[in-house]
Design a protein around this motif. Structure first.
Motif, PDB file in Angstrom:
ATOM      1  N   ALA A 816       2.525 -51.530 -22.708  1.00  0.00           N
ATOM      2  CA  ALA A 816       2.048 -51.788 -21.348  1.00  0.00           C
ATOM      3  C   ALA A 816       1.149 -53.019 -21.289  1.00  0.00           C
ATOM      4  CB  ALA A 816       1.302 -50.571 -20.824  1.00  0.00           C
ATOM      5  N   ALA A 817       0.329 -53.200 -22.311  1.00  0.00           N
ATOM      6  CA  ALA A 817      -0.544 -54.382 -22.331  1.00  0.00           C
ATOM      7  C   ALA A 817       0.286 -55.661 -22.417  1.00  0.00           C
ATOM      8  CB  ALA A 817      -1.510 -54.298 -23.508  1.00  0.00           C
ATOM      9  N   GLY A 818       1.355 -55.609 -23.217  1.00  0.00           N
ATOM     10  CA  GLY A 818       2.225 -56.772 -23.330  1.00  0.00           C
ATOM     11  C   GLY A 818       2.939 -57.075 -22.028  1.00  0.00           C
ATOM     12  N   LYS A 819       3.328 -56.017 -21.321  1.00  0.00           N
ATOM     13  CA  LYS A 819       4.012 -56.219 -20.045  1.00  0.00           C
ATOM     14  C   LYS A 819       3.068 -56.862 -19.029  1.00  0.00           C
ATOM     15  CE  LYS A 819       7.084 -53.878 -16.797  1.00  0.00           C
ATOM     16  NZ  LYS A 819       7.793 -52.621 -16.456  1.00  0.00           N
ATOM     17  N   LYS A 820       1.813 -56.427 -19.001  1.00  0.00           N
ATOM     18  CA  LYS A 820       0.837 -57.033 -18.095  1.00  0.00           C
ATOM     19  C   LYS A 820       0.634 -58.505 -18.436  1.00  0.00           C
ATOM     20  CE  LYS A 820      -3.897 -56.451 -16.329  1.00  0.00           C
ATOM     21  NZ  LYS A 820      -4.459 -57.744 -16.687  1.00  0.00           N
ATOM     22  N   THR A 821       0.548 -58.806 -19.735  1.00  0.00           N
ATOM     23  CA  THR A 821       0.404 -60.204 -20.164  1.00  0.00           C
ATOM     24  C   THR A 821       1.595 -61.029 -19.719  1.00  0.00           C
ATOM     25  OG1 THR A 821      -0.935 -59.564 -22.076  1.00  0.00           O
ATOM     26  CG2 THR A 821       0.123 -61.721 -22.149  1.00  0.00           C
ATOM     27  N   ALA A 822       2.778 -60.441 -19.794  1.00  0.00           N
ATOM     28  CA  ALA A 822       3.981 -61.166 -19.385  1.00  0.00           C
ATOM     29  C   ALA A 822       3.930 -61.526 -17.900  1.00  0.00           C
ATOM     30  CB  ALA A 822       5.217 -60.323 -19.685  1.00  0.00           C
ATOM     31  N   TYR A 823       3.527 -60.571 -17.065  1.00  0.00           N
ATOM     32  CA  TYR A 823       3.435 -60.868 -15.637  1.00  0.00           C
ATOM     33  C   TYR A 823       2.325 -61.890 -15.352  1.00  0.00           C
ATOM     34  CZ  TYR A 823       6.926 -57.605 -13.880  1.00  0.00           C
ATOM     35  OH  TYR A 823       8.118 -57.002 -13.578  1.00  0.00           O
ATOM     36  N   GLU A 824       1.246 -61.818 -16.112  1.00  0.00           N
ATOM     37  CA  GLU A 824       0.196 -62.833 -15.969  1.00  0.00           C
ATOM     38  C   GLU A 824       0.734 -64.219 -16.319  1.00  0.00           C
ATOM     39  OE1 GLU A 824      -3.044 -61.654 -18.405  1.00  0.00           O
ATOM     40  OE2 GLU A 824      -3.494 -59.830 -17.267  1.00  0.00           O
ATOM     41  N   ASN A 825       1.504 -64.284 -17.401  1.00  0.00           N
ATOM     42  CA  ASN A 825       2.078 -65.562 -17.820  1.00  0.00           C
ATOM     43  C   ASN A 825       3.012 -66.126 -16.752  1.00  0.00           C
ATOM     44  OD1 ASN A 825       0.707 -65.347 -20.231  1.00  0.00           O
ATOM     45  ND2 ASN A 825       2.486 -64.690 -21.422  1.00  0.00           N
ATOM     46  N   ILE A 826       3.813 -65.261 -16.168  1.00  0.00           N
ATOM     47  CA  ILE A 826       4.739 -65.717 -15.128  1.00  0.00           C
ATOM     48  C   ILE A 826       3.963 -66.231 -13.918  1.00  0.00           C
ATOM     49  CG2 ILE A 826       6.540 -64.984 -13.518  1.00  0.00           C
ATOM     50  CD1 ILE A 826       7.433 -62.971 -15.707  1.00  0.00           C
ATOM     51  N   LEU A 827       2.945 -65.483 -13.509  1.00  0.00           N
ATOM     52  CA  LEU A 827       2.105 -65.942 -12.393  1.00  0.00           C
ATOM     53  C   LEU A 827       1.462 -67.285 -12.708  1.00  0.00           C
ATOM     54  CD1 LEU A 827       0.108 -62.917 -10.890  1.00  0.00           C
ATOM     55  CD2 LEU A 827       1.402 -64.655  -9.635  1.00  0.00           C
ATOM     56  N   TRP A 828       0.934 -67.402 -13.915  1.00  0.00           N
ATOM     57  CA  TRP A 828       0.297 -68.668 -14.331  1.00  0.00           C
ATOM     58  C   TRP A 828       1.289 -69.826 -14.252  1.00  0.00           C
ATOM     59  CZ3 TRP A 828       1.453 -71.999 -18.360  1.00  0.00           C
ATOM     60  CH2 TRP A 828       0.485 -72.968 -18.659  1.00  0.00           C
ATOM     61  N   ALA A 829       2.511 -69.581 -14.720  1.00  0.00           N
ATOM     62  CA  ALA A 829       3.527 -70.635 -14.682  1.00  0.00           C
ATOM     63  C   ALA A 829       3.873 -71.018 -13.248  1.00  0.00           C
ATOM     64  CB  ALA A 829       4.781 -70.184 -15.431  1.00  0.00           C
TER      65      ALA A 829
END
Length: 840
Positions: A816-829
């Protein structure tokens, strides 16, 4: 693993895409056989005295009806061979006589009568009419040389020769007359420096055999005469031709004429000074020959002489064969944009998509991104009138009122200056502006309420404007620039260098301010140290005047191009000024607001800069500006009606994607020009997309408190994000104070700052919610929501595949932590792409 930088490269293009110029397509040489006739202007020439000269303009008409300049190519013959000499159409006298000039080109011929008089006579000279223009032509009295306030190296001339009496005293009498030597004119310090025979910081300015040298030398030899009081004065200057359609990489000679009080007209082509307003389209040399370059468009060439200005306008079509196109006219805008495109040989871009339109119009009218649901609902709507209905709906939203209140607060200088005692006033003034915008108060009434405001700031908030406008000069500068589109500040101290406005015009406007009075009262308070209980009252005195800086006498109240007004002691002079301003016959008022709002929606004014409307900076499409101006008057000064006229036009709805024929267009609006979001809109968009609202110190903290940057009432709310992205500090009335260009600090702040990272990763924010297990939607749907929120479009297949791959890899690795990081990365991009930063 896909890193943020990898995601960014996949999702984003560069923030700035450089523009490349088209290859040079030189205008073909004129085939003499194509010239069906030639015409010469003027039709007769009289030269008086050895200093005189005249510029002929030779125009050929082709079989197609097109005209071409043949001045440099034509052959010239003086019939008697001795009265004059001619080079590239320029006539200079040699001996008295009456003869003809034969002009020929390709078998076509014309004749012009020539009379030469008084060549051997030492004709009287007038310092103002003949000598001062030499200093201007050579740049001696420019602001960067001897024309600046302190002069240069102990020698000062008036700026651009606006005070010839000062120049005469400086040259003839200052320093015991050391600069001029009538007994041996060639030894005069003024001439030895100007010709480089003596050291001169400004370099060599003239040649010993030049017209300028001969004229100044003759003036010195004649004993430096000032002239006679009865000598005629210049009343205006004109150019011929005033306008021509030129091919790219073409040329056009024009001539300039001075008109005098005695009715005389003099050719001053070689004595005037020239400047192009767009050197990417056309340049001009000291001989008044215009050369067009590789860009199509409109250019204006200013001619300046003795404080007078005139303009030659060049229209430069693209000059290539274009496909047939039709353009459905939806509002008056489209009639005149389409006409201009046909004149310039441009082809408009296609209409933008529904996704592009909703994002564009939401940003431009409300300063707000549409939500994902608003985008999908709009795209799905089959109503052919849905775009018009959306515009109608948006101007009724609270966001519209806040966004345009922010725009007006910038130029009305709603400014606290970090002084807590001023907060009550600035908050009230901002709220008053917002209410007027929301209610669509007629612009004429809105302006009157501000300019002619009186009373206690608690009961009448527009008087807060007078906290920043506390001098007559500020009144003139702000009223003229904001409401009349005239930058008059130059005329405070000297004649305007690019306009007809004089110091008298400036101080005549200032006279309307002369009787404004202020008093400050301290309200009762139990705390004697309290500083926020002082209020200002504006009132009108029965007497008062301002001093004209030029005459040192009281200035008389007179509007621009108007007649002096006598104002009774029991009347407010400012009301008389506003009466003149809001009249439908006023040439500045409605036109200025029409141009200001056009610039808001298109990123460039029809006159650009938008508040610099002068004869030497003409509109790129005069008919369009006139039509918009008339629409403002016809709607009784409704600004909502103006917005609807603009946004419902087909022109506003063009795609930003260029085609082969409009890719270099910068002023005809044949495509939509992408613009970087202004600071407040960008910050609010970041908060909206990340679902992380900002908080501002000094505002209430309850759920109904303003929490958006476009709602901030004044400039005192601290925000590095807003400052680095160009928020103005409201120190002037110029919209140019707001910086819209991308800069490295702003890019780095969005890429790396704790502020942005905090919004992206906030607990309960968008990334956090999308990653939670209780959101059962598939990741494809969630990623689509992100793209709709950030770009108002769905992701492409590649975008979606890249994002899903990234989510799965991080989730597989860290749960779950990795999934949250992934969505953060997408938002950042997403928020670091050009597509997010720009309104397209």
């Amino acid at each position: 693993m896909l890193t943020r930088s990898r995601l960014w490269s996949l999702f984003a293009a560069a923030l700035v895409a450089p523009c490349t110029l088209a290859s040079r397509t030189d205008a073909a040489e004129i085939n003499p056989a194509d010239v069906k006739s030639i015409a010469v202007y003027p039709v007769k020439v009289t030269l008086i005295g050895a200093d005189d000269s005249a510029q002929l303009i030779v125009t050929g008409t082709l079989a197609s009806g097109q005209t071409v300049d043949l001045t440099a190519e034509a052959q010239y013959l003086i019939a008697d061979g001795k009265s004059a000499a001619v080079t590239a159409g320029r006539l200079v006298p040699k001996a008295d006589g009456t003869t003809d000039i034969a002009i020929t080109f390709g078998g076509r011929a014309a004749r012009v009568p020539l009379s030469v008089k008084s060549v051997g006579e030492n004709l009287p000279l007038n310092f103002t009419n003949q000598v001062v223009p030499v200093f201007t032509k050579l740049g001696c009295n420019s602001g960067g040389c001897h024309g600046k306030l302190a002069g240069q190296n102990g020698f000062r001339l008036s700026l651009l020769g606006f005070e010839p009496d000062l120049d005469y005293a400086t040259l003839v009498k200052e320093a015991r007359g050391r600069r001029l030597f009538p007994a041996s004119p060639d030894a005069s310090l003024f001439l030895t420096k100007a010709t480089g025979r003596a050291p001169h910081g400004g370099g060599k300015k003239m040649e010993p055999d030049s017209d300028e040298y001969k004229l100044v030398r003759r003036w010195i030899a004649a004993g430096m005469p000032w002239g006679e009081e009865k000598d005629p004065k210049v009343t205006r200057i004109s150019v011929y031709p005033e306008h021509r359609v030129l091919s790219r990489h073409g040329k056009q000679q024009f001539a300039v004429y001075a008109h005098y009080t005695d009715g005389a007209v003099e050719d001053i082509t070689r004595r005037a000074q020239y400047e192009s307003n767009d050197t990417e389209i056309a340049t001009v040399d000291e001989r008044a020959q215009v050369r067009t370059l590789g860009m199509s468009g409109e250019a204006a060439i200013m001619a300046r002489y003795q404080g007078m200005v005139a303009v030659f306008r060049a229209t430069v079509p693209l000059g290539v064969k274009t496909p047939a196109w039709e353009f459905a006219e939806k509002t008056v805008v489209d009639t005149f944009t389409a006409k201009k495109w046909r004149e310039l040989g441009l082809v408009p871009s296609d209409l933008c998509s529904d996704e592009q339109f909703i994002r564009r119009v939401f940003i431009d009218i409300t300063g707000t991104f549409p939500t994902a649901k608003q985008v999908t609902d709009f795209v799905a709507d089959k109503d052919p009138a849905k775009r018009d209905k959306l515009v109608d709906a948006l101007v009724e939203t609270p966001e519209y009122a806040y966004y345009f209140a922010n725009k007006w607060a910038d130029i009305l200088r709603v400014k606290r200056r970090q002084e807590q005692n001023r907060a009550q006033g600035t908050f009230a003034f901002h709220e008053w502006i917002r209410e007027q915008v929301a209610a669509d108060t007629p612009y004429s009434e809105f302006v009157r309420a501000i300019v002619a405001s009186t009373g206690d700031e608690r009961k009448y908030p527009p008087t807060v404007w007078y906290k920043e406008i506390d001098k007559a000069e500020q009144f003139v500068d702000d009223v003229s620039q904001v409401f009349l589109g005239q930058r008059l500040s130059c005329a405070n101290c000297h004649h305007h260098p690019y306009e007809k406005w004089s110091q008298d015009d400036y101080w005549s406007l200032a006279a309307f301010y002369a009787r404004v009075g202020r008093k400050e009262a301290r309200l009762p308070s139990a705390d004697p140290n309290r500083q926020d209980n002082r209020v200002q009252t504006v009132y009108i005195r029965t007497i008062g005047n301002v001093t004209n800086k030029r005459t040192q006498k009281p200035a008389e109240a007179k509007p621009l191009d108007g007649v002096p007004m006598t104002i009774p002691v029991d009347e407010d002079p400012r009301q008389k000024l506003v009466d003149w301003m809001v009249s439908p016959k006023n040439p500045f008022f409605a036109k200025t607001v029409a141009n200001r709002y056009w610039a808001h929606f298109f990123g460039r004014g029809i006159v650009d800069p938008l508040d610099d409307m002068r004869i030497t900076n003409p509109p790129s499409n005069p008919e369009l500006l006139d039509a918009l101006t008339q629409s403002v008057i016809d709607s009784k000064y409704s600004l909502k009606a103006l917005i609807k006229t603009i946004c419902k036009s087909r022109t506003y709805q063009l795609s930003s994607a260029p085609n082969e024929f409009n890719k270099h267009d910068k002023q005809a609006y044949a495509r939509y020009y992408p613009r970087r979001l202004q600071a407040e809109v960008l910050l609010d968009a970041l908060c909206q997309v990340t679902d992380s609202p900002s908080r501002y110190n000094g505002l209430p903290a309850d759920k109904n408190a303003p929490n958006r940057a476009i709602m901030l009432p004044d400039e005192s709310f601290q925000s590095y994000f807003l400052d680095v992205n160009g928020r103005p500090q409201r120190i002037s009335a110029c919209e140019c104070e707001r910086v819209s260009e991308a800069n490295l600090a702003a890019v780095l702040h969005m890429l790396n700052s704790d502020e942005v990272q905090g919004k992206i990763s906030r607990g309960g924010g968008r990334a956090d919610r999308l990653a939670k297990a209780d959101d059962k939607r598939p990741d494809e749907e969630k990623v689509t929501e992100l793209f709709l929120s950030a770009f108002s479009r769905k992701p492409t297949a590649d975008d979606l595949a890249t994002a899903i791959e990234h989510i799965k890899k991080l989730e597989a690795k860290s749960g779950a932590a990795g999934k949250k990081t992934a969505y953060e990365n997408i938002l950042w991009a997403l928020v670091n792409t050009k597509e997010f930063w720009f309104n397209q």
